[in-house]
Design a protein around this motif. Structure first.
Motif, PDB file in Angstrom:
ATOM      1  N   LEU A  12      -5.239  -1.128  -3.351  1.00 13.60           N
ATOM      2  CA  LEU A  12      -5.874  -2.609  -3.970  1.00 13.60           C
ATOM      3  C   LEU A  12      -5.611  -2.971  -5.334  1.00 13.60           C
ATOM      4  O   LEU A  12      -5.701  -4.300  -5.910  1.00 13.60           O
ATOM      5  N   ALA A  60     -15.432   0.382  -3.573  1.00 18.87           N
ATOM      6  CA  ALA A  60     -13.775   0.316  -3.925  1.00 18.87           C
ATOM      7  C   ALA A  60     -13.160  -1.510  -3.912  1.00 18.87           C
ATOM      8  O   ALA A  60     -12.569  -1.371  -4.732  1.00 18.87           O
ATOM      9  N   VAL A 116     -12.841  -7.987   3.512  1.00 21.23           N
ATOM     10  CA  VAL A 116     -12.965  -7.213   3.603  1.00 21.23           C
ATOM     11  C   VAL A 116     -13.770  -8.063   5.631  1.00 21.23           C
ATOM     12  O   VAL A 116     -14.132  -8.216   6.222  1.00 21.23           O
ATOM     13  N   ASP A 141      -8.659  -6.947   2.758  1.00 21.81           N
ATOM     14  CA  ASP A 141      -9.466  -4.875   2.545  1.00 21.81           C
ATOM     15  C   ASP A 141      -9.629  -4.815   4.017  1.00 21.81           C
ATOM     16  O   ASP A 141     -10.359  -4.906   4.651  1.00 21.81           O
ATOM     17  N   ASN A 164      -8.341   7.110   4.049  1.00 20.64           N
ATOM     18  CA  ASN A 164      -9.163   8.477   3.252  1.00 20.64           C
ATOM     19  C   ASN A 164      -9.155   8.861   4.502  1.00 20.64           C
ATOM     20  O   ASN A 164      -9.881   9.377   5.732  1.00 20.64           O
ATOM     21  N   GLY A 219      -5.039   8.195   1.489  1.00 18.27           N
ATOM     22  CA  GLY A 219      -3.630   7.690   1.525  1.00 18.27           C
ATOM     23  C   GLY A 219      -4.072   5.464   1.144  1.00 18.27           C
ATOM     24  O   GLY A 219      -5.011   5.831   1.924  1.00 18.27           O
TER      25      GLY A 219
END
Ligand SMILES: *Cc1c(COP(=O)(O)O)cnc(C)c1O
Length: 399
Positions: A66, A90, A139, A165, A191, A201
């Motif tokens: 990101l 995040a 997202v 995202d 994750n 990652g």
């Protein structure tokens, strides 16, 4: 001498396939134990296939992806970036890393993702004030795609670039295609709690080879060509290691199986709670495939006879992990001062949403325990093996 199996049921745990360890062993055997090597090349090539040929770079985390993606879009100090309020922190933190401020947009109820009408409103207002956002972050929450087309259309109209995202959306489809590749840039997370994992990652995907090459360069401390340690640009230590990329290769091979398993978990909950009037599975929007990364339900306390928090507490007493839906960013101390468009839908989803154990490795016995725990907490008569009872059409929980 062996420890008894833990009774605890977690929300979402890593689930390895058959080949991850072989790829990791290969890395050890060949001593490719750093940030270059065959696993990295192969993982990126395989991911590129998933993304219909788009270039990508493997990174240390979704958050790092990101950060680099927003920098590629030119986000900097003083800029505003539109983000959904209902997301994991995040998404907005990466905006702050670059000295910019998120402007928070409410969700729509069909997918729980960013409301295209509010994006249009924010852009129109931005133009009128002579201050358009530098970028829009969309997202795909819990494995479900946002309604991308109207968002991409209005952003194109105003010339504002979009970053997807897709951290929670490996395997998620929008109109038949994997998300994360519809906007100029997309981000994935591997994750430990995500649908596939490299323990930690991320991946940055784009349409422009040069942009992805630039992100790769920044991710390795932006060292200029040549043997001297010369640097003209600011870099980061954000590259994925070749060892973890080996895990990623194996996980990609089983992504589709993981999607099917998670969808089956959600379907089984839905069936088991079919007689409960006040407990509704997160809708699957007509425009795509929800992976059900997490099985999320909305509680109607009056009709169910138990609140969301009462369900969470009751499950916790039986050593079962469940969680509220993400706390909206506009309700966070960190972002309380952010400008925003709406927020009541996100607030309602947060107040009433519960995430139940959703692992692709969840056994039927474990899921039965979760189901029994939920039913007991709302005073519903028990049912066996997740098969819906037919006794009361209104549901034993209904008041
Ligand atoms: C998990 C997640 C991230 C961050 O990914 P990491 O790999 O944990 O850094 C970003 N956005 C969303 C929506 C996430 O769920």
């Amino acid at each position: 001498m062996t420890t008894p199996p833990s009774r605890r049921i977690h929300l979402s745990v890593p689930h390895m396939g058959a080949h991850e360890l072989a790829y990791v062993r290969e890395a050890f055997a060949t001593n490719w134990l750093s940030s270059v090597g065959p696993n990295l090349d192969a993982f990126e090539a395989d991911f590129r296939d998933l993304m219909s040929g788009l270039p990508c770079v493997a990174l240390a985390s979704g958050t790092a992806a990101l950060h680099l993606g927003l920098r590629l879009l030119g986000v900097g100090p003083g800029d505003e970036v539109l983000c959904p309020s209902l997301t994991f922190v995040a998404s907005t933190n990466a905006v702050r890393y670059l000295g910019a401020e998120p402007v928070l947009v409410d969700s729509e109820r069909t997918s729980w993702n960013m409301d295209p009408a509010l994006v249009a409103e924010a852009l129109a207002e931005g133009r009128a004030k002579g201050r358009l956002p530098r970028a829009v972050v969309v997202v795909h929450l819990y494995g479900q795609s946002a309604d991308l087309d109207p968002i991409l259309e209005v952003c194109a109209e105003y010339g504002v670039p979009v970053l997807e995202d897709a951290a929670e959306a490996a395997g998620t489809h929008y109109k038949g295609r994997q998300v994360g590749g519809m906007a100029p840039l997309g981000v994935f997370s591997f994750n430990g709690n995500k649908i596939i994992t490299t323990t930690g990652g991320g991946m940055l995907v784009g349409h422009d080879e040069a942009q992805i090459a630039k992100a790769r360069f920044w991710s390795q401390q932006a060292r200029d060509p040549g043997i001297a340690y010369e640097h003209s640009e600011l870099g980061y230590n954000y590259r994925m290691s070749n060892v973890l990329a080996g895990i990623g290769r194996g996980q990609l091979e089983v992504l589709e199986a993981r999607v099917q398993a998670r969808r089956a978990v959600a379907a089984r909950y839905e069936q088991a709670f079919a007689d409960l009037d006040g407990l509704a599975l997160m809708p699957e929007a007509p425009w795509g495939r929800h992976t059900r990364w997490l099985s999320v339900f909305l509680v109607d306390e009056r009709r169910l006879g138990a609140s969301r928090d009462a369900l969470v507490a009751a499950l916790a007493r039986d050593d079962i992990e469940s969680r509220p839906v993400w706390k909206p960013m506009h309700m966070q101390p960190l972002y309380a001062a952010a400008r925003r468009y709406g927020g009541v839908v996100a607030e309602d989803l947060f107040a009433r949403g519960i995430c139940l154990p959703s692992s692709s490795s969840l056994t039927a016995e474990e899921q039965d325990r979760v189901i029994a725990g939920v039913r007991a907490a709302c005073g519903a008569r028990g049912q066996s093996r997740g098969v819906a009872t037919s006794s009361s059409p209104e549901g034993a929980c209904a008041r």
